[in-house]
Design a protein around this motif. Sequence first.
Motif: not given
Length: 360
Positions: A1, A3, A18-19, A99
Amino acid sequence: MPTTLLIRKDRLADTRLREAPDTPLAEGQVRVAPETLALTANNVTYAAFGEQMDYWRFYPSGEDGWGIVPAWGFGRVVQSLHPGVAVGERLYGYWPLASTAVLQPDRLSAAGFREGSPHRAQLHGVYNQYQRCCSDPFYAADSEREQAVLRPLFATSWLIEDFLADNGFFGAKRILLSSASSKTAYGTAFFLARRSGLDVVGLTSPRNVAFCEGLGCYSRVLTYDALDTLPAGEPSVYVDFSGDAPFRRRLHERFQESLKHSAAVGATHVGHLGGAKGLAGPPATLFFAPAQSAKRAEDWGGAGFQLRLVAGWQDFLGHVRAKQWLTLRTHAGPQAAATQWQAMVAGQVDPREGHLLAWR
């Protein structure tokens, strides 16, 4: 996920990961995965002046009270809905601690493009430029990690020295630099030391005196509590990389009208930030590197400015390598990034080290 590292705007040491899934791209957008990002005191300055200088606006978090700190480095295009930007291209620029980043390329050329998202239209152009590594005159594969850490700091250093020279050093021969162990400070000192007749004084904490002296670019190095050993009547310029408000006031009170210019640059001493009203002598004036950059691009032309800047970079990088000033450390993954951010805010970083984030 995917991030994202969120920073509490009013308590910079507070972080949260936070994802959330990536949002679909719109036509004309590209998605980039940051690969090699630098985390330096420069990033702490971005956070400390986030509201005042609009740094929080580059990558809005969408959450009240929380921000995303931008960082310089390299990323790779992983998805593209723009015909002029190919998947797999590597870019140098200004990324979120996350990410992925979504960009809207505009004004494309062989060299790169401008980020054209509406929310960035009023932000300074220097931060909106993305360079294609394949045509970037700064880029060399064997110095990529050093570029990530030093290139933006070098540019600020080079422009500070140029700004002071452009103004005749305000009639002073003594240049005082706080947080002398910081990379931007010693980069500035490196270029100042090449001018004849200047007394370049580094101000630092006791634990960093030996390191600063070993750099060989300061005329002398003093601890902050030794400030009063300097003659107060000599014309001086103060370049403040620390943001330490009590020390700035003490320095202004000591030199008063002998202080010919006071430049506020950084915020390495986050715990001592404060206002600058009512200072003795000249006001503390914020140095904004993009403004000097724009002036010199007008003075010399864009190509002339670029040639001078690249030559300065090659000179500085050669010296850093020859003197072995820098040890590079890589921190892998979002949690490691959060931990290193907290260490940076707390000032728990060895000046001999440069820190890189490998997000994936």
